[in-house]
Design a protein around this motif. Structure first.
Motif, PDB file in Angstrom:
ATOM      1  N   MET A   1      -5.098  36.998  47.494  1.00 32.82           N
ATOM      2  CA  MET A   1      -3.646  36.861  47.518  1.00 32.82           C
ATOM      3  C   MET A   1      -3.254  35.401  47.616  1.00 32.82           C
ATOM      4  N   ASN A   2      -2.058  35.112  47.116  1.00 33.61           N
ATOM      5  CA  ASN A   2      -1.537  33.754  47.295  1.00 33.61           C
ATOM      6  C   ASN A   2      -0.749  33.679  48.609  1.00 33.61           C
ATOM      7  N   LYS A   3      -0.245  32.492  48.926  1.00 32.12           N
ATOM      8  CA  LYS A   3       0.429  32.285  50.207  1.00 32.12           C
ATOM      9  C   LYS A   3       1.673  33.162  50.350  1.00 32.12           C
ATOM     10  N   THR A   4       2.431  33.275  49.271  1.00 35.78           N
ATOM     11  CA  THR A   4       3.674  34.041  49.326  1.00 35.78           C
ATOM     12  C   THR A   4       3.405  35.502  49.640  1.00 35.78           C
ATOM     13  N   GLU A   5       2.466  36.110  48.935  1.00 42.50           N
ATOM     14  CA  GLU A   5       2.140  37.525  49.158  1.00 42.50           C
ATOM     15  C   GLU A   5       1.599  37.733  50.577  1.00 42.50           C
ATOM     16  N   TYR A   6       0.749  36.827  51.031  1.00 48.16           N
ATOM     17  CA  TYR A   6       0.177  36.946  52.377  1.00 48.16           C
ATOM     18  C   TYR A   6       1.285  36.905  53.427  1.00 48.16           C
ATOM     19  N   ASN A   7       2.195  35.941  53.302  1.00 49.04           N
ATOM     20  CA  ASN A   7       3.257  35.793  54.291  1.00 49.04           C
ATOM     21  C   ASN A   7       4.240  36.957  54.272  1.00 49.04           C
ATOM     22  N   ILE A   8       4.501  37.517  53.101  1.00 50.92           N
ATOM     23  CA  ILE A   8       5.380  38.681  53.020  1.00 50.92           C
ATOM     24  C   ILE A   8       4.722  39.874  53.703  1.00 50.92           C
ATOM     25  N   LEU A   9       3.431  40.068  53.446  1.00 50.03           N
ATOM     26  CA  LEU A   9       2.706  41.141  54.135  1.00 50.03           C
ATOM     27  C   LEU A   9       2.716  40.923  55.645  1.00 50.03           C
ATOM     28  N   SER A  10       2.500  39.689  56.069  1.00 51.36           N
ATOM     29  CA  SER A  10       2.517  39.372  57.493  1.00 51.36           C
ATOM     30  C   SER A  10       3.899  39.645  58.094  1.00 51.36           C
ATOM     31  N   PHE A  11       4.949  39.365  57.351  1.00 49.19           N
ATOM     32  CA  PHE A  11       6.325  39.636  57.785  1.00 49.19           C
ATOM     33  C   PHE A  11       6.507  41.125  58.079  1.00 49.19           C
ATOM     34  N   TYR A  12       6.008  41.976  57.197  1.00 45.36           N
ATOM     35  CA  TYR A  12       6.112  43.420  57.399  1.00 45.36           C
ATOM     36  C   TYR A  12       5.224  43.887  58.552  1.00 45.36           C
ATOM     37  N   LEU A  13       3.995  43.388  58.597  1.00 42.84           N
ATOM     38  CA  LEU A  13       3.050  43.829  59.617  1.00 42.84           C
ATOM     39  C   LEU A  13       3.492  43.428  61.030  1.00 42.84           C
ATOM     40  N   THR A  14       4.093  42.260  61.154  1.00 42.24           N
ATOM     41  CA  THR A  14       4.555  41.787  62.459  1.00 42.24           C
ATOM     42  C   THR A  14       5.592  42.725  63.050  1.00 42.24           C
ATOM     43  N   ARG A  15       6.361  43.376  62.206  1.00 38.49           N
ATOM     44  CA  ARG A  15       7.481  44.198  62.656  1.00 38.49           C
ATOM     45  C   ARG A  15       7.150  45.671  62.851  1.00 38.49           C
ATOM     46  N   VAL A  16       6.060  46.130  62.255  1.00 40.70           N
ATOM     47  CA  VAL A  16       5.889  47.565  62.068  1.00 40.70           C
ATOM     48  C   VAL A  16       5.729  48.359  63.355  1.00 40.70           C
ATOM     49  N   LEU A  17       5.088  47.821  64.384  1.00 44.47           N
ATOM     50  CA  LEU A  17       4.848  48.574  65.609  1.00 44.47           C
ATOM     51  C   LEU A  17       6.053  48.598  66.551  1.00 44.47           C
ATOM     52  N   LYS A 108      -6.363  53.247  46.874  1.00 47.98           N
ATOM     53  CA  LYS A 108      -7.324  53.101  45.773  1.00 47.98           C
ATOM     54  C   LYS A 108      -7.118  51.789  45.022  1.00 47.98           C
ATOM     55  N   LYS A 109      -5.952  51.195  45.203  1.00 50.45           N
ATOM     56  CA  LYS A 109      -5.630  49.966  44.480  1.00 50.45           C
ATOM     57  C   LYS A 109      -6.196  48.748  45.199  1.00 50.45           C
ATOM     58  N   ASP A 110      -6.173  47.634  44.501  1.00 52.67           N
ATOM     59  CA  ASP A 110      -6.658  46.375  45.069  1.00 52.67           C
ATOM     60  C   ASP A 110      -5.642  45.818  46.056  1.00 52.67           C
ATOM     61  N   ILE A 111      -6.090  44.959  46.965  1.00 45.94           N
ATOM     62  CA  ILE A 111      -5.198  44.335  47.936  1.00 45.94           C
ATOM     63  C   ILE A 111      -4.101  43.539  47.238  1.00 45.94           C
ATOM     64  N   LYS A 112      -4.398  43.040  46.048  1.00 47.37           N
ATOM     65  CA  LYS A 112      -3.399  42.308  45.270  1.00 47.37           C
ATOM     66  C   LYS A 112      -2.216  43.206  44.922  1.00 47.37           C
ATOM     67  N   ASN A 113      -2.491  44.486  44.630  1.00 47.50           N
ATOM     68  CA  ASN A 113      -1.421  45.428  44.321  1.00 47.50           C
ATOM     69  C   ASN A 113      -0.530  45.691  45.527  1.00 47.50           C
ATOM     70  N   ILE A 114      -1.162  45.793  46.707  1.00 48.00           N
ATOM     71  CA  ILE A 114      -0.388  45.975  47.934  1.00 48.00           C
ATOM     72  C   ILE A 114       0.505  44.761  48.179  1.00 48.00           C
ATOM     73  N   GLY A 115      -0.039  43.571  47.900  1.00 50.74           N
ATOM     74  CA  GLY A 115       0.747  42.352  48.017  1.00 50.74           C
ATOM     75  C   GLY A 115       1.935  42.352  47.071  1.00 50.74           C
ATOM     76  N   TRP A 116       1.743  42.869  45.860  1.00 50.95           N
ATOM     77  CA  TRP A 116       2.831  42.935  44.883  1.00 50.95           C
ATOM     78  C   TRP A 116       3.900  43.929  45.309  1.00 50.95           C
ATOM     79  N   ILE A 117       3.497  45.056  45.894  1.00 45.40           N
ATOM     80  CA  ILE A 117       4.468  46.033  46.398  1.00 45.40           C
ATOM     81  C   ILE A 117       5.351  45.392  47.470  1.00 45.40           C
ATOM     82  N   ALA A 118       4.699  44.666  48.395  1.00 46.86           N
ATOM     83  CA  ALA A 118       5.446  43.978  49.446  1.00 46.86           C
ATOM     84  C   ALA A 118       6.370  42.920  48.848  1.00 46.86           C
ATOM     85  N   PHE A 119       5.903  42.229  47.820  1.00 52.40           N
ATOM     86  CA  PHE A 119       6.705  41.179  47.177  1.00 52.40           C
ATOM     87  C   PHE A 119       7.961  41.776  46.546  1.00 52.40           C
ATOM     88  N   ILE A 120       7.836  42.945  45.922  1.00 53.18           N
ATOM     89  CA  ILE A 120       8.993  43.596  45.301  1.00 53.18           C
ATOM     90  C   ILE A 120       9.971  44.101  46.370  1.00 53.18           C
TER      91      ILE A 120
END
Length: 287
Positions: A1-17, A108-120
């Protein structure tokens, strides 16, 4: 993943619990020390995240345990919410299975796909969060935040630890995908997510005061009922709550990806079957 996708995922993960339990627990423990404890908890969480980054990775067993803990908390939270507020005539097992089918397919998808879902999804999330914040400021009263320091030292410390643990734990699963990125490049998502959670706690405490907020099952849902657009669009809290649900889905996809990557196929599907049975049993007992 690139920095943007990583940080967006981190943004969601930080909040989820925080949804379904984290907010209520913090309000009950911290009272009017809520914002101070949360801010110090964010700083402690940042330090812990730095230590995990330096370590580089965690062992396979810990990944599986953390993924399961997060999944159980998230699925119970979102099922309880949908069963009591959104789809109260729908059996809980249908909600659980529907969510797990989405997560199974996505894993079943790659981590890159999960990053793209978060980006959208971040564009929808930004719009909903922006509208919600602009509306909620007018309902907050600073007097509800007083008096400060109305709890003991131990409760104050508990609040710091709860906020730090709640915000950092999901991010542990993301560390292995950091690649060659520096810590300052991947910590932005954590900071933004944690600051947003402090803002939500401000709205909860400022709108209701800790005494009333402490008896609400989903205070983060209740404050959304105050939102109206253009003074005539009301009762749109269910639409706004989709942002929280998308947050849970993004986190669930990562948890399932970690489970699938660290277990054999037979063990993976056994874990999922036990997960469904365990969660449904808990929901039947409690709801």
């Amino acid at each position: 993943m690139n920095k943007t996708e990583y940080n967006i995922l981190s943004f969601y993960l930080t909040r989820v619990l925080f949804m379904g339990g984290g907010f209520s627990l913090l309000v009950n423990v911290c009272h009017n020390n809520l914002l101070i404890s949360s801010f110090l908890g964010m700083l402690l969480g940042y330090f812990l995240l730095f230590l995990i980054y330096k370590k580089g990775n965690i062992n396979k067993i810990m990944k599986i345990i953390i993924s399961l803990v997060i999944l159980i908390i998230n699925i119970i939270g979102v099922t309880a919410l949908t069963s009591t507020h959104l789809l109260f005539k729908t059996p809980s097992i249908i909600v659980v299975i529907a969510l797990l089918l989405v997560l199974l397919y996505g894993s079943k998808k790659d981590i890159k796909n999960i990053g793209w879902i978060a980006f959208i999804l971040i564009f929808i999330s930004s719009f909903i969060v922006g509208i919600a914040c602009l509306n909620l400021f007018r309902y907050t009263k600073l007097t509800n935040l007083l008096p400060l320091f109305d709890t003991g030292v131990m409760d104050f410390i508990k609040g710091i630890i709860i906020f730090a643990g709640t915000s950092v734990l999901p991010n542990v699963l993301l560390i292995e995908y950091k690649g060659n990125m520096k810590f300052k490049d991947i910590s932005i998502g954590y900071f933004i997510g944690a600051l947003l959670m402090i803002l939500v706690l401000f709205f909860i405490n400022g709108t209701y005061g800790y005494e009333f907020a402490s008896i609400l099952r989903f205070p983060e849902y209740s404050i959304l009922r105050n939102i109206d657009l253009f003074n005539f669009l009301t009762n749109i809290e269910n639409i706004f709550m989709l942002e929280w649900i998308s947050c849970i889905i993004v986190c669930g996809l990562l948890c399932f990806k970690v489970l699938r990557s660290n277990t054999k196929p037979r063990m993976f599907y056994t874990i999922i079957s036990l997960l469904v049975f365990g969660i449904y049993s808990m929901l039947i007992i409690n709801y």
